[in-house]
Design a protein around this motif. Structure first.
Motif, PDB file in Angstrom:
ATOM      1  N   LYS A  31     -29.077 -19.301 -16.751  1.00 46.57           N
ATOM      2  CA  LYS A  31     -28.289 -20.528 -16.921  1.00 46.57           C
ATOM      3  C   LYS A  31     -27.124 -20.577 -15.931  1.00 46.57           C
ATOM      4  CE  LYS A  31     -26.869 -24.320 -19.021  1.00 46.57           C
ATOM      5  NZ  LYS A  31     -25.610 -24.558 -18.323  1.00 46.57           N
ATOM      6  N   THR A  32     -26.442 -19.451 -15.746  1.00 50.57           N
ATOM      7  CA  THR A  32     -25.328 -19.392 -14.797  1.00 50.57           C
ATOM      8  C   THR A  32     -25.819 -19.641 -13.373  1.00 50.57           C
ATOM      9  OG1 THR A  32     -24.211 -17.796 -16.214  1.00 50.57           O
ATOM     10  CG2 THR A  32     -23.426 -17.977 -13.952  1.00 50.57           C
ATOM     11  N   PHE A  33     -26.977 -19.039 -13.035  1.00 50.93           N
ATOM     12  CA  PHE A  33     -27.541 -19.249 -11.706  1.00 50.93           C
ATOM     13  C   PHE A  33     -27.864 -20.726 -11.478  1.00 50.93           C
ATOM     14  CE2 PHE A  33     -31.278 -19.570  -8.927  1.00 50.93           C
ATOM     15  CZ  PHE A  33     -30.763 -18.996  -7.770  1.00 50.93           C
ATOM     16  N   GLU A  34     -28.448 -21.385 -12.499  1.00 47.11           N
ATOM     17  CA  GLU A  34     -28.790 -22.806 -12.367  1.00 47.11           C
ATOM     18  C   GLU A  34     -27.534 -23.657 -12.181  1.00 47.11           C
ATOM     19  OE1 GLU A  34     -32.878 -23.078 -15.045  1.00 47.11           O
ATOM     20  OE2 GLU A  34     -30.907 -23.200 -16.024  1.00 47.11           O
ATOM     21  N   ASP A  35     -26.473 -23.347 -12.939  1.00 47.58           N
ATOM     22  CA  ASP A  35     -25.227 -24.116 -12.825  1.00 47.58           C
ATOM     23  C   ASP A  35     -24.620 -23.980 -11.434  1.00 47.58           C
ATOM     24  OD1 ASP A  35     -25.504 -24.910 -15.434  1.00 47.58           O
ATOM     25  OD2 ASP A  35     -24.110 -23.427 -16.248  1.00 47.58           O
ATOM     26  N   ARG A  36     -24.608 -22.763 -10.923  1.00 44.57           N
ATOM     27  CA  ARG A  36     -23.997 -22.528  -9.608  1.00 44.57           C
ATOM     28  C   ARG A  36     -24.898 -23.008  -8.478  1.00 44.57           C
ATOM     29  NH1 ARG A  36     -21.743 -16.520  -9.653  1.00 44.57           N
ATOM     30  NH2 ARG A  36     -21.100 -17.204  -7.587  1.00 44.57           N
ATOM     31  N   LEU A  37     -26.182 -23.019  -8.750  1.00 42.62           N
ATOM     32  CA  LEU A  37     -27.112 -23.554  -7.753  1.00 42.62           C
ATOM     33  C   LEU A  37     -26.839 -25.033  -7.521  1.00 42.62           C
ATOM     34  CD1 LEU A  37     -29.589 -22.554  -6.101  1.00 42.62           C
ATOM     35  CD2 LEU A  37     -31.027 -23.448  -7.940  1.00 42.62           C
ATOM     36  N   ALA A  38     -26.465 -25.733  -8.587  1.00 42.97           N
ATOM     37  CA  ALA A  38     -26.182 -27.171  -8.476  1.00 42.97           C
ATOM     38  C   ALA A  38     -24.968 -27.442  -7.601  1.00 42.97           C
ATOM     39  CB  ALA A  38     -25.966 -27.762  -9.866  1.00 42.97           C
ATOM     40  N   SER A  39     -24.078 -26.479  -7.473  1.00 45.33           N
ATOM     41  CA  SER A  39     -22.893 -26.652  -6.621  1.00 45.33           C
ATOM     42  C   SER A  39     -23.061 -25.981  -5.265  1.00 45.33           C
ATOM     43  CB  SER A  39     -21.652 -26.097  -7.332  1.00 45.33           C
ATOM     44  OG  SER A  39     -21.810 -24.713  -7.610  1.00 45.33           O
ATOM     45  N   ASN A  40     -24.317 -25.739  -4.869  1.00 47.72           N
ATOM     46  CA  ASN A  40     -24.617 -25.204  -3.530  1.00 47.72           C
ATOM     47  C   ASN A  40     -23.858 -23.905  -3.262  1.00 47.72           C
ATOM     48  OD1 ASN A  40     -25.658 -24.974  -0.977  1.00 47.72           O
ATOM     49  ND2 ASN A  40     -24.473 -26.657  -0.083  1.00 47.72           N
ATOM     50  N   SER A  41     -24.054 -22.914  -4.139  1.00 40.64           N
ATOM     51  CA  SER A  41     -23.265 -21.683  -4.066  1.00 40.64           C
ATOM     52  C   SER A  41     -24.024 -20.477  -3.529  1.00 40.64           C
ATOM     53  CB  SER A  41     -22.715 -21.340  -5.467  1.00 40.64           C
ATOM     54  OG  SER A  41     -21.845 -22.339  -5.921  1.00 40.64           O
ATOM     55  N   PHE A  42     -25.276 -20.673  -3.005  1.00 40.48           N
ATOM     56  CA  PHE A  42     -26.072 -19.527  -2.586  1.00 40.48           C
ATOM     57  C   PHE A  42     -26.674 -19.738  -1.201  1.00 40.48           C
ATOM     58  CE2 PHE A  42     -26.223 -19.512  -7.238  1.00 40.48           C
ATOM     59  CZ  PHE A  42     -25.769 -18.231  -7.499  1.00 40.48           C
ATOM     60  N   ILE A  43     -26.938 -18.612  -0.531  1.00 42.61           N
ATOM     61  CA  ILE A  43     -27.632 -18.588   0.759  1.00 42.61           C
ATOM     62  C   ILE A  43     -28.967 -17.886   0.555  1.00 42.61           C
ATOM     63  CG2 ILE A  43     -27.548 -17.795   3.153  1.00 42.61           C
ATOM     64  CD1 ILE A  43     -24.496 -17.483   2.795  1.00 42.61           C
ATOM     65  N   PHE A  44     -30.044 -18.515   0.985  1.00 39.93           N
ATOM     66  CA  PHE A  44     -31.368 -17.889   0.964  1.00 39.93           C
ATOM     67  C   PHE A  44     -31.672 -17.453   2.399  1.00 39.93           C
ATOM     68  CE2 PHE A  44     -31.182 -20.269  -2.860  1.00 39.93           C
ATOM     69  CZ  PHE A  44     -32.041 -19.667  -3.773  1.00 39.93           C
ATOM     70  N   GLU A  45     -31.778 -16.161   2.620  1.00 40.26           N
ATOM     71  CA  GLU A  45     -31.866 -15.635   3.985  1.00 40.26           C
ATOM     72  C   GLU A  45     -33.128 -14.786   4.145  1.00 40.26           C
ATOM     73  OE1 GLU A  45     -29.326 -12.235   5.835  1.00 40.26           O
ATOM     74  OE2 GLU A  45     -28.222 -14.110   6.207  1.00 40.26           O
ATOM     75  N   ARG A  46     -33.928 -15.119   5.144  1.00 40.76           N
ATOM     76  CA  ARG A  46     -35.136 -14.336   5.423  1.00 40.76           C
ATOM     77  C   ARG A  46     -34.760 -13.068   6.184  1.00 40.76           C
ATOM     78  NH1 ARG A  46     -40.521 -14.676   5.368  1.00 40.76           N
ATOM     79  NH2 ARG A  46     -40.510 -16.797   4.512  1.00 40.76           N
TER      80      ARG A  46
END
Length: 402
Positions: free
Chosen positions: A372-387
């Motif tokens: 749930k916390t990850f989903e909430d913060r995902l909505a505020s563009n809080s993560f980098i997905f890096e290959r």
């Protein structure tokens, strides 16, 4: 019912000062009758000098101070009661009957005096943005004995409301004195409004910062200086004398600095250049991985912190699934951790299944935050997905510049 007639003038600041002094040294006051035969209090200076002893300065003693032409007149203006009143403008107001906000237009010295009766000693914070005295700023002229109003209009000395304004040109021989008198009288009155734990913030630039600091030391006391906040106002620089100016200031003074404990948070500043990445929200830098590292970095210690993140690299879409034996894991934390097979349909549509790695001891890993916390913060563009170089996808937090 007996009605009491209200006076037409505001209370003089000296009334408040005398009342405060009477609370501290009541024996230095004596009762006398005024011209209307009413009982009132007057200062017994002989008694006050006797109580103060040797701490009273003699008139001939040299002393440190900041003086300019017009200072005593400015002090007199601050102490002079006002006969003006506030006129409600209902038509231009919003939610007149229910609002708890107040917006007042007028000469700020007169307005401050009008506020004294209701708000003296009650204001927690004052912020003012006075004229910086650049040589072209308009300042209120407190000399009300100059030419007739018609001449003032012709000379452009009145604003739209009829308040008397003058452009303080740097060719004026009393250039700094005019500005000092203007700010001095207003700060004297503003101080009476501050509560015992109140703070005032004053914006200013290089033209008068040196004079304003001396005036504030006198009005609020040098010991109540909190800080001089330096603000970068133009990183590119404004035209200056040989060296371009990039900054302005905010002087901060307290009514009583000993009452400010726990009023201010302490933050460590960082160099904005280290936040080299940016998005539509602002600047950031790469922070911690979403995966947990360390001795307790296993799903057995935190069963809620295991889930699959399906990431579509082409369009950035993300789907989150609890696709492991969650209930059984809660009942028996020693079972073998088995995820379901990755969702074949999502994989076929270009999604990558990202799961916590298996630790070196063979135990399944975990994330640092719940689904749930990850989903909430995902909505505020809080993560980098890096290959990564091994073609795996790592998830990092965005540490934003504050």
């Amino acid at each position: 019912m007996e009605w009491k007639r209200l006076g037409l003038t505001s209370a003089a600041p000296s009334d408040f000062t005398l009342e405060a002094l009477r609370q501290v040294v009541p024996s230095a006051f004596t009762e006398v009758k005024d011209e209307d035969d009413r009982l009132t209090y007057k200062v017994d200076f002989d008694r006050l000098r006797e109580m103060l002893g040797d701490v009273i300065a003699d008139a001939d003693e040299e002393r440190f101070g900041f003086y300019w032409v017009g200072k005593q007149e400015a002090k007199r203006k601050a102490a002079e009661p006002t006969r003006k009143t506030l006129r409600p403008v209902v038509k231009e107001s919003v939610a007149w009957e229910s609002t708890q906000n107040l917006y007042i237009e007028g000469d700020n010295l007169e307005v401050l005096k009008l506020l004294q009766t209701a708000y003296i000693g009650k204001v927690k914070m004052i912020y003012i943005d006075p004229p910086y005295n650049t040589g072209n700023d308009f300042v209120y002229s407190d000399n009300f004995t100059m030419s007739r109003q018609a001449q003032d209009w012709a000379m452009g000395n009145l604003d739209e409301e009829g308040n008397r304004l003058r452009r303080n040109l740097d060719s004026n021989p009393r250039y700094h004195s005019v500005w000092c008198s203007m700010i001095y009288s207003r700060l004297l009155v503003a101080r009476t409004l501050l509560s015992n734990d109140g703070v005032i913030f004053i914006s200013i630039d290089d033209n008068e910062i040196h004079n304003l600091r001396k005036i504030c030391d006198e009005v609020f006391g040098a010991s109540n200086f909190v800080n001089n906040i330096v603000c970068v106002s133009n990183a590119g620089g404004d035209k200056g004398n040989y060296i371009e100016t990039t900054k302005q200031y905010i002087l901060v003074y307290a009514k009583n600095i000993s009452n400010l404990q726990d009023k201010f948070g302490v933050y460590q500043t960082e160099n904005i250049d280290t936040y080299s990445l940016s998005d539509e929200i602002g600047r950031y830098k790469k922070g911690s991985q979403l995966e947990k590292w360390g001795n307790d970095a296993t799903i057995y210690t935190h069963p809620n912190l295991g889930y699959s993140i399906y990431y579509n690299e082409s369009n950035g879409d993300i789907i989150i699934k609890h696709d492991y034996n969650h209930k059984e894991l809660l009942a028996n934390r020693q079972i073998e951790m088995i995820y379901e097979q990755p969702d074949a349909e999502l994989i076929a549509n270009g999604y990558i299944c990202i799961r916590p790695r298996v630790n070196n001891d063979g135990n399944p890993g975990r994330w640092r935050i719940e689904k749930k916390t990850f989903e909430d913060r995902l909505a505020s563009n809080s993560f980098i997905f890096e290959r990564q170089s091994n073609n795996t996808i790592k998830i990092y937090e965005k540490n934003r510049y504050k």
